[in-house]
Structures are given as C-alpha cells and as structure tokens.
Design a protein around this motif. Sequence first.
Motif, PDB file in Angstrom:
ATOM      1  N   LYS A  22       0.847  -1.184   0.000  1.00 54.90           N
ATOM      2  CA  LYS A  22       0.000   0.000   0.000  1.00 54.90           C
ATOM      3  C   LYS A  22       0.881   1.233   0.000  1.00 54.90           C
ATOM      4  CE  LYS A  22      -3.851   2.163   2.492  1.00 54.90           C
ATOM      5  NZ  LYS A  22      -4.730   2.067   3.679  1.00 54.90           N
ATOM      6  N   ILE A  23       0.529   2.176  -0.859  1.00 57.08           N
ATOM      7  CA  ILE A  23       1.308   3.400  -1.019  1.00 57.08           C
ATOM      8  C   ILE A  23       0.635   4.508  -0.207  1.00 57.08           C
ATOM      9  CG2 ILE A  23       2.058   5.062  -2.759  1.00 57.08           C
ATOM     10  CD1 ILE A  23       3.430   2.321  -2.792  1.00 57.08           C
ATOM     11  N   PRO A  24       1.390   5.462   0.358  1.00 53.80           N
ATOM     12  CA  PRO A  24       2.807   5.707   0.110  1.00 53.80           C
ATOM     13  C   PRO A  24       3.763   5.036   1.096  1.00 53.80           C
ATOM     14  CG  PRO A  24       1.887   7.557   1.287  1.00 53.80           C
ATOM     15  CD  PRO A  24       0.752   6.582   1.083  1.00 53.80           C
ATOM     16  N   GLY A  25       3.246   4.335   2.092  1.00 54.50           N
ATOM     17  CA  GLY A  25       4.133   3.796   3.113  1.00 54.50           C
ATOM     18  C   GLY A  25       4.740   2.463   2.787  1.00 54.50           C
ATOM     19  N   PHE A  26       4.434   1.896   1.605  1.00 51.88           N
ATOM     20  CA  PHE A  26       4.931   0.578   1.196  1.00 51.88           C
ATOM     21  C   PHE A  26       4.565  -0.490   2.226  1.00 51.88           C
ATOM     22  CE2 PHE A  26       7.762   3.524  -1.016  1.00 51.88           C
ATOM     23  CZ  PHE A  26       7.627   3.068  -2.308  1.00 51.88           C
ATOM     24  N   SER A  42       5.492   1.478 -16.129  1.00 47.74           N
ATOM     25  CA  SER A  42       6.045   1.568 -14.792  1.00 47.74           C
ATOM     26  C   SER A  42       5.808   0.252 -14.057  1.00 47.74           C
ATOM     27  CB  SER A  42       5.389   2.714 -14.018  1.00 47.74           C
ATOM     28  OG  SER A  42       5.948   2.830 -12.727  1.00 47.74           O
ATOM     29  N   ALA A  43       6.860  -0.261 -13.422  1.00 47.12           N
ATOM     30  CA  ALA A  43       6.755  -1.532 -12.714  1.00 47.12           C
ATOM     31  C   ALA A  43       5.815  -1.416 -11.523  1.00 47.12           C
ATOM     32  CB  ALA A  43       8.135  -1.986 -12.252  1.00 47.12           C
ATOM     33  N   THR A  44       5.103  -2.495 -11.242  1.00 44.73           N
ATOM     34  CA  THR A  44       4.225  -2.592 -10.082  1.00 44.73           C
ATOM     35  C   THR A  44       4.695  -3.750  -9.210  1.00 44.73           C
ATOM     36  OG1 THR A  44       2.678  -4.130 -11.132  1.00 44.73           O
ATOM     37  CG2 THR A  44       2.304  -1.770 -11.505  1.00 44.73           C
ATOM     38  N   SER A  45       3.961  -4.004  -8.140  1.00 47.37           N
ATOM     39  CA  SER A  45       4.322  -5.119  -7.266  1.00 47.37           C
ATOM     40  C   SER A  45       4.330  -6.441  -8.012  1.00 47.37           C
ATOM     41  CB  SER A  45       3.335  -5.211  -6.095  1.00 47.37           C
ATOM     42  OG  SER A  45       3.364  -4.041  -5.322  1.00 47.37           O
ATOM     43  N   ALA A  46       3.450  -6.585  -9.000  1.00 40.81           N
ATOM     44  CA  ALA A  46       3.308  -7.854  -9.718  1.00 40.81           C
ATOM     45  C   ALA A  46       4.264  -7.985 -10.894  1.00 40.81           C
ATOM     46  CB  ALA A  46       1.870  -8.001 -10.210  1.00 40.81           C
ATOM     47  N   ALA A 105      -2.309   8.097  -7.587  1.00 45.87           N
ATOM     48  CA  ALA A 105      -2.483   7.260  -6.413  1.00 45.87           C
ATOM     49  C   ALA A 105      -2.401   5.789  -6.746  1.00 45.87           C
ATOM     50  CB  ALA A 105      -3.835   7.558  -5.773  1.00 45.87           C
ATOM     51  N   VAL A 106      -1.954   5.478  -7.941  1.00 46.24           N
ATOM     52  CA  VAL A 106      -1.964   4.084  -8.355  1.00 46.24           C
ATOM     53  C   VAL A 106      -0.579   3.492  -8.378  1.00 46.24           C
ATOM     54  CG1 VAL A 106      -2.625   2.515 -10.187  1.00 46.24           C
ATOM     55  CG2 VAL A 106      -4.045   4.490  -9.685  1.00 46.24           C
ATOM     56  N   THR A 107       0.340   4.122  -9.098  1.00 46.60           N
ATOM     57  CA  THR A 107       1.676   3.542  -9.208  1.00 46.60           C
ATOM     58  C   THR A 107       2.664   4.608  -9.580  1.00 46.60           C
ATOM     59  OG1 THR A 107       2.984   1.844 -10.290  1.00 46.60           O
ATOM     60  CG2 THR A 107       1.384   2.966 -11.639  1.00 46.60           C
ATOM     61  N   GLU A 115       4.636   0.757  -6.243  1.00 51.85           N
ATOM     62  CA  GLU A 115       3.386   1.373  -6.628  1.00 51.85           C
ATOM     63  C   GLU A 115       3.658   2.860  -6.769  1.00 51.85           C
ATOM     64  OE1 GLU A 115       0.469  -0.439  -7.076  1.00 51.85           O
ATOM     65  OE2 GLU A 115       1.638  -2.199  -6.817  1.00 51.85           O
ATOM     66  N   ASP A 116       2.782   3.725  -6.328  1.00 46.89           N
ATOM     67  CA  ASP A 116       2.971   5.137  -6.614  1.00 46.89           C
ATOM     68  C   ASP A 116       3.741   5.869  -5.541  1.00 46.89           C
ATOM     69  OD1 ASP A 116       2.579   7.173  -8.367  1.00 46.89           O
ATOM     70  OD2 ASP A 116       1.156   8.065  -7.012  1.00 46.89           O
ATOM     71  N   ILE A 117       4.376   6.966  -5.933  1.00 44.49           N
ATOM     72  CA  ILE A 117       5.244   7.697  -5.050  1.00 44.49           C
ATOM     73  C   ILE A 117       4.947   9.170  -5.171  1.00 44.49           C
ATOM     74  CG2 ILE A 117       7.656   8.304  -4.650  1.00 44.49           C
ATOM     75  CD1 ILE A 117       8.289   5.476  -5.629  1.00 44.49           C
ATOM     76  N   PRO A 118       4.861   9.889  -4.072  1.00 45.04           N
ATOM     77  CA  PRO A 118       4.562  11.312  -4.137  1.00 45.04           C
ATOM     78  C   PRO A 118       5.647  12.068  -4.867  1.00 45.04           C
ATOM     79  CG  PRO A 118       4.495  10.484  -1.864  1.00 45.04           C
ATOM     80  CD  PRO A 118       5.042   9.409  -2.732  1.00 45.04           C
TER      81      PRO A 118
END
Length: 523
Positions: free
Chosen positions: A51-55, A239-243, A457-459, A500-503
Amino acid sequence: MALTVDASTSSKNTETPIVPRREFAYLTELNPADNNKFIEVKVYRKWTTVKIPGFTPTTFSCMLLDKRGSAIQANADLKEKARFDHDLQINCVYKIEGFGFERPDSWGKTLDNDITLCFGKYTQANLLQDQNFPNHYFNFAAFNELNARLEKKNPILTDYIGYVHNVEKVNKYGGATSTRVKLRNIGIRNLNNDVVLFTLWNEDADKFDENKYAQMKQPVILTVSSCYLKRYAGQIQLSATSATQYYFNPDVPETGELLPAYNQPTIAIPQLEVQSDRLPNWADERNRNRVPLATLLKIDPKTQQRVLFTQDAMILRIDVDHDWYYQKCDECGGKLRYGYLHGQCHQNGTKPNPENSYCFRIIITDGTANAVMSCFTPQTDGLIKDVNTLLQEVESKDPAVIPPAILALQNTRHVFQFQFATPTLKGPATFVLKKIMDNPQATLPGSSAAPSSPPTAVTESLTITPSVTQDTPADISAETQQPLHSAARRELFVSTTEKEDIPALKPANEKEDSPAPKKQKKD
C-alpha cells in the motif's frame, strides 16, 4: 432384564456426514458457486502487494498456470504469507484444493479474469512431479495499442516485449525529510524503432545486474509483465508494479520473430556511444556527444529522441520561408493561430497575456553535412537578443518578414547543443536547439529533474522527455539521461516488489532526463 437397542435409532446417531469427493477442473472450468474442485497448476509468479505511500504489505499473491495455458491469480491474507511463500515455489507444480473465490481489484488487474482465487487455512497444496506445463504466460500489447489502452483507462496491467535499447544508471530522489526513491529506466524498442521506457523502482532498480546484462550476446530481448501504463509529457511509459517481473530472451514466439530481424543483413549504420549524464565541467559539457552531422543524419531519429548532442557548426542561411516568431498562450503554452485567443484557458473577466517566442529555422553545417535546426525561446539565449526587444526595434511585426538581426546570423559560427526533433513521415531528420555553448556560464545549470511525471495514487510514473518537433517550442526541459551504449544497428539497436505510486519529490541529484512536473507546452 435384557438390554435392547433400536437398530434404526442407532444408525441415525452414529452416521457421519459424507464428504463429497473433489473433482479435477481446468482453470476455465472453475465456478465460484462450486467449491468441490481441485486444480493442478504451476506457480508462475508470486509477489507481495503493498500500500502506497508507506509501502505497507497488504496481501500475498501469485499467478498460476494450468496445462492448457490459462492463468489465474490467487491471493492470501498477510498472516498466511509465510506459509504459502514456503509451500508454493516458483516453477513447481501442485495439486491445490480448498480455495475460495473473489472478484479482482477494480484497478491493477494482472489478468483479464472475472475471478481470483482465495487461499486460507484450509487450502492444501501437494507437490506434483509433472513438467508438461507452459513456461510463460503473456498477453503482449503492441506499441500502437498502448494509446487506446490508456485512453480507455484499461484496468488490466500491460505486458510488453522488445529489444533492450539502453539501460540507465540508478537515479536517486528525495531525502530523509520526505520520501527516498530510487529508479532505473530501461528502453525497450520494437521492430519499428518505437522506444518505450520501462522503470524499475527501489530494490528492483538496484537488483538489476548491469554486469550480467553487459555480458549477454546481442540482441537481448526483454519482456516485462504487469506494468502500469501512463502518459507523461505526451509519451507512453511503462512503470513496474508489485506484480511486475521481467525476463531476458524468454522462450515465446515473439522472441523468434525479433531475433531473425536483428540478424538480417542491412546497410552499415554507425554505432554511437553517448554520455548520458550532464558533465559538471563546462569545457567537457561543451564537447559532450560531439557527433558529425553526417553521422546523425544516417540514424533513425526515433532511436535517439532523448539524447543531447553538441557540434561546432556554421549557420549557412536562415529559412526565409518560415515565420521567425509567434505568440503563445500564457497558460497552456500553445500557439495562438490566426490571432485567436484561448478563451478555454482563462476565467471569465481575466485578461489573456500572450507571450512572444522565437521559432525561426536555420541551416547549419559542420563540414560533413547540412541540417535544419529550429530555434525557440529561451533556448536562443546567447545567439540573439530577446524576442520582445527585437520586436520593439523592427517596423514590421509580420512574422513572415525576417528582421535583419536574424539574417545577420548567417555565416556565423557557434557551438550548438541540440536534440532530434520528433521525426516526420517524410524528409530528412531535423534538430531542435537546446542551448548555445559559445561562452561559459557562471554556473552550469543542472537540468530540471524529478523522479517521474506527477504521480497518481496508483503507481509510480517514469521519466521521459516531452516530444519536441521543429514547429513546437521546447519550453519544457527535454535534456535527458541517455543510453550508455547506443548502437544503431539496422537502425534499431543499441550496444519484484514494492513498486506502486510515489509522491512528487525534489531530486537529490538532478539528472537531465527528468523534466520537472509542469504543464506541457505544445503547438
């Protein structure tokens, strides 16, 4: 007195419920309303969704394949992660029973399925000795399909394949007071020379083995799976995701199409080794990527869209058939054609304040070839006075009437830093001026940089250069990090988990390939 027992009563009290025997089913035969099935599947991939942003880890997930080549995703609660991570090993085959069903997430779907399996404490996985399963599962998108996928907001993550065009170094952004991010961009090129950037994040950016890749026989085919698709500065990015997982030279039919194309005999095209990073010493920067124009004109512009070149050249003449300046909207930066204002860019009652910009074309030569270069404000600083000052001096404000001050540039020599303009369907390649490097500056400005495009807010998004044409002002910094080894062979080639996404972050070390998030200004 004898004890007697009612036989009928006894049978009712001692009878145990009959457990129905589970039946085998292929993945396409599963029914969410029927839990009396077992499956025989190969574990293809597994990952932990964060879960973003805290990974923050949320679920354990894996992708399973059956013998027919179908795929399905399975999820388990985080408290069951250790068990299933141990029991389900990648590329091993299992008989799995005791699972439930749920609908997949509304975004970031790895597969085009209506159901996802749920694993829990009653789920059993027994190892099987069976190797007759597919090695891979992909649903590749072609380059020309990416825009349609993005416009439709397709929730299914994207698989892509192509040649490795270039591998960039790891870039670091942010700091201890905000969020620290690392990313690595990899260019992927198809047979049409279309290059798409694929970005690895954080640990995966570090895990990429550059030495191992450098030792691979060329060409290297790269497939990437489950990537988030988005557009930044008008260009498509992956952009790479967790999967996400990536594979080199996978055993898939598309690899068999790419390899023969590379080996076909073609006209020899010079190979380029370009310096990707801006050099701190001005004299070195002034000579960075000094490539003859004759060589550049032989290369497909699409393969070098993110490269800055320098050249000491003479201005042969000014293109008098092209306007020398234009007005642009002070909000969107778009060209104001026919004197029309952009009412859509301003609130009612506010007064538009159009801005003036140079847009003249010059023909330059370095002795090896002639080339057309477009010059826009403010990249013309150091070449000619400010456009507003020149407009005050000339009598005619007609953009088609070239002022003497611009004509006076003919037969003058300068050191140009430039890049390829976005290629057109016809005609030779053209260039866009980025900077005049005649005289040293007090401080060599670092390029605008950011870890990526403005995040969602996605990745995470990845960094890419805005497209620049010979008719479009390059007001957005398009100075970009470039391939370490850029080989133009056949005009085509050059020498998982918490993503995932980053501020939006302020870069710790500014790089020239990451334009700061701002409005794109186009023609």
